[in-house]
Scaffold this active site. Structure first.
Site, PDB file in Angstrom:
ATOM      1  N   GLY A  16       0.787  -1.232   0.000  1.00  8.74           N
ATOM      2  CA  GLY A  16       0.000   0.000   0.000  1.00  8.74           C
ATOM      3  C   GLY A  16       0.812   1.273   0.000  1.00  8.74           C
ATOM      4  O   GLY A  16       1.827   1.406  -0.699  1.00  8.74           O
ATOM      5  N   TYR A 155     -11.442   5.077  14.458  1.00  4.97           N
ATOM      6  CA  TYR A 155     -10.348   5.452  13.555  1.00  4.97           C
ATOM      7  C   TYR A 155     -10.100   6.957  13.599  1.00  4.97           C
ATOM      8  O   TYR A 155      -8.956   7.403  13.742  1.00  4.97           O
ATOM      9  CB  TYR A 155     -10.701   5.008  12.134  1.00  4.97           C
ATOM     10  CG  TYR A 155      -9.666   5.365  11.088  1.00  4.97           C
ATOM     11  CD1 TYR A 155      -8.452   4.702  11.044  1.00  4.97           C
ATOM     12  CD2 TYR A 155      -9.919   6.354  10.137  1.00  4.97           C
ATOM     13  CE1 TYR A 155      -7.501   5.019  10.081  1.00  4.97           C
ATOM     14  CE2 TYR A 155      -8.976   6.670   9.176  1.00  4.97           C
ATOM     15  CZ  TYR A 155      -7.776   6.000   9.146  1.00  4.97           C
ATOM     16  OH  TYR A 155      -6.834   6.312   8.199  1.00  4.97           O
TER      17      TYR A 155
END
Length: 259
Positions: A16, A155
């Site tokens: 990623g 998050y």
């Protein structure tokens, strides 16, 4: 003058955004230490990074473990002969209504996204100071460090906390010549966003891909982000052109969140 000859450690570097950053910094001339959880993925990533003609080493470590991060820095210095740039890239996400977030959820996300970054900042700064290095500490925040999003409460809380740590560390280490900044991506086409999209589909009943498409549709530049887009910003933050910049959490999202 750039970062040629410098040594950079990238956590979450096996895939990623982390891999994209490692490849860009390698192309800029830095030697790279990749840190992640899976040796097989690390080996594959290292082969890609080495294509730039630079030295690469790998180390398996859980960033939530402070001793493991310290060992990763020791390994980096031993194998590559220095340590100049710390990229706290490793992180995880979770999609869940705020009413359903558990203590275990918060503990897991904050162990990696907050404690993991705190340990990285602490340990990198201590090593830079011991070595007399005017080092660079760069962490992965998010547009979720600037704006709260429904279903992403745990998050977002971790990324808001990371933003605070960045500002505080920048102030505390400025006299040592150490800069501390963060990058704030938006909607990046990586495995993390695949998982986010799938969870939104499960919770809201949206078809797979619909949430991703909705977010991308709001981006002014009209496309999803790539790891290369993020890596270009990190290249600047890692190099001498950003020497007068510290304590900033820079949004790079193609025009989605404006601050």
């Amino acid at each position: 003058m750039g970062i040629e000859g410098k040594v950079a450690l990238v956590t979450g570097g096996a895939q990623g955004i982390g891999l994209g950053i490692a490849k860009r910094l390698a192309a800029d001339g830095a030697a790279i230490a990749l840190v992640d959880l899976d040796q097989g993925k690390l080996d594959k990533a290292a082969a890609e990074v080495a294509e730039a003609g630079t030295r690469v080493t790998t180390f398996v470590a859980d960033v939530a473990n402070r001793e493991a991060q310290s060992a990763a820095i020791d390994h980096t210095e031993s194998e590559l002969g220095g340590f100049d740039i710390m990229i706290n890239n490793a992180g995880i996400a979770q999609v869940k209504p705020i009413a359903e977030i558990t203590e275990a959820d918060m503990d897991r996300i904050h162990a990696i996204n907050v404690k993991g970054v705190l340990w990285g900042i602490q340990l990198a700064a201590a090593r830079f100071k011991a070595n007399g290095t005017r080092g660079k500490i760069i962490s992965a925040a998010s547009i979720a460090a600037h704006e709260g999003y429904a279903m992403l409460g745990a998050y977002c809380s971790s990324k808001f906390a990371l933003r605070a740590l960045t500002q505080v560390a920048a102030k505390e280490f400025a006299n040592d010549g150490i800069t501390v900044n963060a990058y704030c991506p938006g909607v990046v086409g990586t495995d993390m966003w695949v998982e986010i999209d799938e969870r939104f589909a499960e919770i809201t009943g949206a078809r797979k891909g619909e949430t991703f498409d909705q977010f991308v549709g709001s981006i002014a530049l009209g496309r999803a982000q790539t790891p290369v887009d993020v890596a270009q910003l990190v290249s600047y933050l890692a190099g001498p052109d950003s020497d007068y910049m510290t304590g900033q959490c820079v949004i790079i999202d193609g025009g989605l969140v404006y601050r």
